[in-house]
Design an enzyme around this catalytic site. Structure first.
Site, PDB file in Angstrom:
ATOM      1  N   ARG A 138       0.852  -1.234  -0.089  1.00  0.00           N
ATOM      2  CA  ARG A 138       0.013  -0.051   0.016  1.00  0.00           C
ATOM      3  C   ARG A 138       0.818   1.279   0.005  1.00  0.00           C
ATOM      4  NH1 ARG A 138      -3.444   2.540   4.677  1.00  0.00           N
ATOM      5  NH2 ARG A 138      -4.697   3.754   3.599  1.00  0.00           N
ATOM      6  N   ASP A 161       8.832   8.253  -6.045  1.00  0.00           N
ATOM      7  CA  ASP A 161      10.024   9.004  -5.709  1.00  0.00           C
ATOM      8  C   ASP A 161      10.329   8.921  -4.355  1.00  0.00           C
ATOM      9  OD1 ASP A 161       7.699  10.572  -4.744  1.00  0.00           O
ATOM     10  OD2 ASP A 161       8.572  12.366  -5.619  1.00  0.00           O
ATOM     11  N   ASN A 191      -3.325   8.740   4.310  1.00  0.00           N
ATOM     12  CA  ASN A 191      -1.978   7.984   4.639  1.00  0.00           C
ATOM     13  C   ASN A 191      -1.785   7.934   6.208  1.00  0.00           C
ATOM     14  OD1 ASN A 191      -1.331   7.531   1.758  1.00  0.00           O
ATOM     15  ND2 ASN A 191      -0.054   9.691   1.839  1.00  0.00           N
ATOM     16  N   HIS A 200      -5.665  -5.785  -2.852  1.00  0.00           N
ATOM     17  CA  HIS A 200      -6.574  -5.910  -1.745  1.00  0.00           C
ATOM     18  C   HIS A 200      -6.806  -7.403  -1.241  1.00  0.00           C
ATOM     19  CE1 HIS A 200      -8.647  -1.913  -2.532  1.00  0.00           C
ATOM     20  NE2 HIS A 200      -7.545  -1.668  -2.237  1.00  0.00           N
ATOM     21  N   THR A 201      -6.045  -8.401  -1.975  1.00  0.00           N
ATOM     22  CA  THR A 201      -5.952  -9.796  -1.396  1.00  0.00           C
ATOM     23  C   THR A 201      -5.240  -9.767  -0.165  1.00  0.00           C
ATOM     24  OG1 THR A 201      -5.428 -11.908  -1.846  1.00  0.00           O
ATOM     25  CG2 THR A 201      -4.002 -10.343  -2.666  1.00  0.00           C
ATOM     26  N   THR A 209      -8.163 -14.534   3.127  1.00  0.00           N
ATOM     27  CA  THR A 209      -6.821 -15.081   3.386  1.00  0.00           C
ATOM     28  C   THR A 209      -6.013 -13.999   3.454  1.00  0.00           C
ATOM     29  OG1 THR A 209      -6.780 -15.371   0.867  1.00  0.00           O
ATOM     30  CG2 THR A 209      -7.249 -17.442   2.278  1.00  0.00           C
ATOM     31  N   HIS A 238       0.867   4.209  -2.998  1.00  0.00           N
ATOM     32  CA  HIS A 238       0.414   5.597  -2.447  1.00  0.00           C
ATOM     33  C   HIS A 238       1.555   6.398  -2.960  1.00  0.00           C
ATOM     34  CE1 HIS A 238      -3.149   5.263   0.458  1.00  0.00           C
ATOM     35  NE2 HIS A 238      -3.251   4.069  -0.559  1.00  0.00           N
ATOM     36  N   ASP A 239       2.711   5.965  -2.795  1.00  0.00           N
ATOM     37  CA  ASP A 239       3.785   6.834  -3.369  1.00  0.00           C
ATOM     38  C   ASP A 239       3.809   6.999  -4.659  1.00  0.00           C
ATOM     39  OD1 ASP A 239       6.511   7.961  -3.061  1.00  0.00           O
ATOM     40  OD2 ASP A 239       7.260   6.084  -3.703  1.00  0.00           O
ATOM     41  N   PRO A 266      -6.845   7.649  -5.165  1.00  0.00           N
ATOM     42  CA  PRO A 266      -8.276   6.946  -5.530  1.00  0.00           C
ATOM     43  C   PRO A 266      -8.798   6.451  -4.106  1.00  0.00           C
ATOM     44  CG  PRO A 266      -6.517   5.759  -6.305  1.00  0.00           C
ATOM     45  CD  PRO A 266      -6.067   6.765  -6.066  1.00  0.00           C
ATOM     46  N   GLU A 288       3.164  13.961   2.995  1.00  0.00           N
ATOM     47  CA  GLU A 288       1.962  13.028   2.240  1.00  0.00           C
ATOM     48  C   GLU A 288       1.635  12.126   3.515  1.00  0.00           C
ATOM     49  OE1 GLU A 288       3.444  11.053  -1.130  1.00  0.00           O
ATOM     50  OE2 GLU A 288       4.134  13.082  -1.871  1.00  0.00           O
TER      51      GLU A 288
END
Length: 325
Positions: A68, A80, A100, A197-198, A252, A72-73, A167, A94
């Protein structure tokens, strides 16, 4: 001399300008190579893998956190390492932006940076370390392994206000498509990367909209399978919800597999953004394909991860991942 828009010369100048931007973009992308550190830091990958593996033994949530964090980076200023920077007295970074706040496991990147600096001082960027750690997070959780293109530079700018570009869990398919398209990512990339998202866990605040006061006529999102919705409501009541209450993103949550897609088709997704993937004919077909074939999912995921992580606009190799040089 000013050039008017209806002048043919304007179109020519505009074309050259656009080509210059594209050329610059592809120069950045092409600068990355799986062999980038072969001569300067040949043992960089094994050093990072060792750190990630050790962290996972103490905390099984580390893989989801690293994956994640990398996502997000990359979605703000390219990959970066700007998500790693600490806030200062004059600037909120950030990592302290609302989306975050729940990011964690930054210490893993710090430890990896120390290990790499001991091997190859002032050579490997924090952005590359994060990209490699995210790959290791997937591989060590039972997912695929791939050659990560390397050579990213670290950015010097990190603004909490820019995290609004990420998003969100309540996005519909149009909003998701627009967000990904702005970063050069296709609908297939969207569905494949959503498979991340697993791994992981979601706090109640991320999906309260689906289980309480869904709309003026229904309390619960009707697309949720009824017993699954009831289980979510039991752990996330409308009032008095515990701070860390929530639900696993699939059944899982520490294994990288295609279970996420199977549950999505059964009405057992967590976020509205997950559910939106089956509201479009094209994306639903991809969800079905990935649900029926783990190999198809893994191949698509690797392709999309490389694509997403190959845009970089940094300027330096940070000595400390939390502060600029």
């Amino acid at each position: 001399m000013a050039i008017k828009k209806n002048n043919p010369m304007f179109s020519l100048v505009l074309s050259f300008f656009c080509l210059a931007i594209l050329a610059d973009h592809y120069m950045v992308v092409n600068a990355l190579s799986p062999n980038y550190y072969d001569q300067t830091c040949p043992n960089v990958e094994s050093a990072i893998t060792s750190v990630v593996k050790k962290a996972m033994l103490n905390d099984p949530t580390v893989p989801a956190a690293l994956l994640r964090m990398h996502f997000h980076d990359c979605f703000i200023r390219g990959c970066d390492g700007s998500v790693l920077l600490n806030s200062t007295g004059k600037n909120q970074a950030e990592k302290d932006g609302p989306p975050n706040i729940s990011l964690h496991a930054f210490y893993v990147i710090d430890n990896a940076k120390k290990a790499v600096e001991a091997l190859c001082p002032k050579t490997v960027s924090c952005a590359d370390i994060l990209a490699l750690a995210a790959r290791d997070a997937v591989t060590l959780s039972g997912g695929p392994k791939w050659d990560v293109p390397k050579g990213r530079k670290d950015g010097r700018v990190s603004k909490a206000t820019e995290t609004r570009q990420l998003p969100g869990p309540t996005f519909n398919i149009s909003q998701l498509q627009q967000s990904f398209a702005q970063r050069g990512l296709s609908m297939e990339d969207l569905v494949a990367l959503s498979g991340g998202h697993t791994l992981g866990f979601a706090h109640c605040s991320s999906f309260q909209n689906r289980i309480h006061n869904f709309n003026s006529k229904q309390s619960v999102d009707p697309s949720l399978q009824s017993s699954f919705a009831a289980s979510l409501k039991s752990v996330c009541p409308l009032k008095n919800t515990a701070k860390n209450a929530g639900a696993n993103l699939d059944s899982t949550p520490t294994t990288f597999d295609n279970r996420y897609y199977k549950l999505l088709l059964q009405g057992k997704s967590i976020f509205s953004s997950d559910q939106s993937l089956i509201t479009s004919t094209n994306t639903k077909a991809l969800v079905s394909k990935f649900a029926s074939s783990q190999k198809e999912f893994q191949n698509a995921f690797v392709k999309s991860m490389i694509k997403m992580s190959s845009i970089n606009g940094g300027q330096e190799v940070r000595l400390d991942c939390r502060v600029v040089n």
